[in-house]
Enzyme design. Structure first.
Site, PDB file in Angstrom:
ATOM      1  N   PRO A 111      58.950  30.150  64.320  1.00  0.00           N
ATOM      2  CA  PRO A 111      59.414  28.803  64.657  1.00  0.00           C
ATOM      3  C   PRO A 111      60.810  28.754  65.275  1.00  0.00           C
ATOM      4  O   PRO A 111      61.696  29.502  64.874  1.00  0.00           O
ATOM      5  CB  PRO A 111      59.392  28.066  63.312  1.00  0.00           C
ATOM      6  N   ASN A 112      60.922  27.872  66.235  1.00  0.00           N
ATOM      7  CA  ASN A 112      62.178  27.552  66.927  1.00  0.00           C
ATOM      8  C   ASN A 112      62.622  28.624  67.924  1.00  0.00           C
ATOM      9  O   ASN A 112      63.574  28.411  68.672  1.00  0.00           O
ATOM     10  CB  ASN A 112      63.322  27.240  65.930  1.00  0.00           C
TER      11      ASN A 112
ATOM     12  N   ARG B 271      69.016  26.946  71.922  1.00  0.00           N
ATOM     13  CA  ARG B 271      69.205  26.779  70.486  1.00  0.00           C
ATOM     14  C   ARG B 271      70.437  27.549  69.996  1.00  0.00           C
ATOM     15  O   ARG B 271      70.479  28.783  70.128  1.00  0.00           O
ATOM     16  CB  ARG B 271      67.959  27.365  69.820  1.00  0.00           C
TER      17      ARG B 271
ATOM     18  N   TYR C  92      72.366  32.768  68.766  1.00  0.00           N
ATOM     19  CA  TYR C  92      71.168  33.414  69.315  1.00  0.00           C
ATOM     20  C   TYR C  92      71.271  33.792  70.796  1.00  0.00           C
ATOM     21  O   TYR C  92      70.319  34.331  71.363  1.00  0.00           O
ATOM     22  CB  TYR C  92      69.948  32.501  69.102  1.00  0.00           C
TER      23      TYR C  92
ATOM     24  N   ASN D 285      59.174  38.686  64.798  1.00  0.00           N
ATOM     25  CA  ASN D 285      60.309  37.910  64.308  1.00  0.00           C
ATOM     26  C   ASN D 285      59.742  36.616  63.735  1.00  0.00           C
ATOM     27  O   ASN D 285      59.489  35.662  64.473  1.00  0.00           O
ATOM     28  CB  ASN D 285      61.304  37.619  65.436  1.00  0.00           C
TER      29      ASN D 285
ATOM     30  N   ALA E 253      62.412  31.555  60.420  1.00  0.00           N
ATOM     31  CA  ALA E 253      62.675  31.039  59.065  1.00  0.00           C
ATOM     32  C   ALA E 253      61.558  31.396  58.079  1.00  0.00           C
ATOM     33  O   ALA E 253      61.812  31.479  56.868  1.00  0.00           O
ATOM     34  CB  ALA E 253      62.886  29.534  59.119  1.00  0.00           C
TER      35      ALA E 253
ATOM     36  N   HIS F 244      61.822  34.133  55.317  1.00  0.00           N
ATOM     37  CA  HIS F 244      62.470  33.918  54.027  1.00  0.00           C
ATOM     38  C   HIS F 244      61.605  33.138  53.046  1.00  0.00           C
ATOM     39  O   HIS F 244      61.968  32.980  51.891  1.00  0.00           O
ATOM     40  CB  HIS F 244      63.801  33.181  54.257  1.00  0.00           C
TER      41      HIS F 244
ATOM     42  N   ASP G 209      51.788  39.064  53.154  1.00  0.00           N
ATOM     43  CA  ASP G 209      50.436  39.537  52.793  1.00  0.00           C
ATOM     44  C   ASP G 209      49.643  39.933  54.036  1.00  0.00           C
ATOM     45  O   ASP G 209      48.885  40.914  54.010  1.00  0.00           O
ATOM     46  CB  ASP G 209      49.662  38.445  52.043  1.00  0.00           C
TER      47      ASP G 209
ATOM     48  N   GLU H 287      59.970  44.532  62.043  1.00  0.00           N
ATOM     49  CA  GLU H 287      60.603  43.213  61.870  1.00  0.00           C
ATOM     50  C   GLU H 287      61.891  43.168  62.694  1.00  0.00           C
ATOM     51  O   GLU H 287      62.699  44.100  62.606  1.00  0.00           O
ATOM     52  CB  GLU H 287      60.924  43.025  60.375  1.00  0.00           C
TER      53      GLU H 287
ATOM     54  N   HIS I 178      65.225  40.620  63.800  1.00  0.00           N
ATOM     55  CA  HIS I 178      65.999  39.373  63.772  1.00  0.00           C
ATOM     56  C   HIS I 178      67.144  39.484  64.760  1.00  0.00           C
ATOM     57  O   HIS I 178      67.855  40.501  64.774  1.00  0.00           O
ATOM     58  CB  HIS I 178      66.544  39.081  62.368  1.00  0.00           C
TER      59      HIS I 178
ATOM     60  N   SER J 104      69.893  37.581  64.953  1.00  0.00           N
ATOM     61  CA  SER J 104      71.180  37.465  64.269  1.00  0.00           C
ATOM     62  C   SER J 104      71.210  38.418  63.075  1.00  0.00           C
ATOM     63  O   SER J 104      70.168  38.906  62.629  1.00  0.00           O
ATOM     64  CB  SER J 104      71.389  36.022  63.793  1.00  0.00           C
TER      65      SER J 104
ATOM     66  N   ARG K 169      74.822  35.845  56.966  1.00  0.00           N
ATOM     67  CA  ARG K 169      74.719  34.382  57.060  1.00  0.00           C
ATOM     68  C   ARG K 169      74.471  33.785  55.665  1.00  0.00           C
ATOM     69  O   ARG K 169      74.942  34.334  54.672  1.00  0.00           O
ATOM     70  CB  ARG K 169      73.620  34.034  58.072  1.00  0.00           C
TER      71      ARG K 169
ATOM     72  N   ARG L 135      68.935  33.585  53.704  1.00  0.00           N
ATOM     73  CA  ARG L 135      68.435  34.465  54.771  1.00  0.00           C
ATOM     74  C   ARG L 135      68.407  35.932  54.354  1.00  0.00           C
ATOM     75  O   ARG L 135      67.954  36.800  55.098  1.00  0.00           O
ATOM     76  CB  ARG L 135      69.280  34.305  56.037  1.00  0.00           C
TER      77      ARG L 135
HETATM   78  C1  DQA Z   1      66.089  34.681  62.902  1.00  0.00           C
HETATM   79  C2  DQA Z   1      66.906  34.533  61.614  1.00  0.00           C
HETATM   80  C3  DQA Z   1      66.275  33.495  60.697  1.00  0.00           C
HETATM   81  O1  DQA Z   1      67.033  33.376  59.500  1.00  0.00           O
HETATM   82  C4  DQA Z   1      66.247  32.144  61.380  1.00  0.00           C
HETATM   83  O2  DQA Z   1      65.596  31.210  60.562  1.00  0.00           O
HETATM   84  C5  DQA Z   1      65.647  32.197  62.730  1.00  0.00           C
HETATM   85  C6  DQA Z   1      65.901  33.345  63.600  1.00  0.00           C
HETATM   86  C7  DQA Z   1      66.786  35.630  63.893  1.00  0.00           C
HETATM   87  O3  DQA Z   1      66.101  36.101  64.795  1.00  0.00           O
HETATM   88  O4  DQA Z   1      67.998  35.870  63.795  1.00  0.00           O
HETATM   89  O5  DQA Z   1      65.000  31.235  63.169  1.00  0.00           O
HETATM   90  O6  DQA Z   1      64.831  35.239  62.576  1.00  0.00           O
END
Ligand code: DQA
Length: 142
Positions: A10-11, A18, A23, A72, A75, A78, A85, A96, A98, A100, A105, A109
């Site tokens: 998401p996002n 954003r 980011y 990735n 959110a 977390h 699963d 995985e 991320h 950031s 943070r 997170r």
């Molecule tokens: C993220 C880190 C997450 O905590 C956050 O909710 C994101 C982006 C990252 O790529 O740094 O949406 O996964």
């Protein structure tokens, strides 16, 4: 050809717009165009969703027909036991990523339902993390 799926949660469709201080200001589409040029030996499939169940569906779908998944979950990392699963349920190895440094943070997170099920995690290196994950698959995919 190596088949690698990139799954963003998401996002992450808003990358570039954003919170650019966190980011960066590149869009994922522009980055993906570069990544494809950098790794001509990889056939990338890209999927992004803001919906948890769609991410589970994508992990299940790509988890039996790809050589690697770069994930990735944003959110949902977390919060989502279902995504953790799903990674445990599939055959394809998952890295995985991320953008950031989640450890620098908010405390919420620092929890990941994904890390323990992944081959490894790359955090805090910006979009370069996706390229490093791709490189790992080039050198290690079976
Ligand atoms: C993220 C880190 C997450 O905590 C956050 O909710 C994101 C982006 C990252 O790529 O740094 O949406 O996964």
């Amino acid at each position: 050809m190596l088949n690698i799926a990139i799954i963003n949660g998401p996002n992450l469709n808003l990358l570039g717009k954003r919170e650019p201080a966190v980011y960066g200001s590149d869009t994922f589409d522009d980055f993906l165009t570069q990544l494809k040029k950098e790794f001509p030996q990889i056939n990338f499939t890209y999927f992004q969703s803001n919906i948890e169940g769609e991410l589970v569906d994508a992990i299940q779908k790509f988890g039996f027909n790809q050589d690697g998944i770069i994930l990735n979950p944003a959110a949902y990392t977390h919060t989502s036991i279902a995504i953790g699963d799903a990674i445990a349920a599939i055959k394809t190895p998952v890295i995985e990523v991320h953008i950031s440094n989640v450890h620098a943070r908010e405390d919420f997170r620092k929890i990941s339902h994904v890390s323990a099920k992944a081959v490894g995690s790359i955090v805090g290196l910006g979009l370069k993390g996706y390229a490093l994950a791709a490189e790992w698959f080039v050198n290690n995919a079976k």
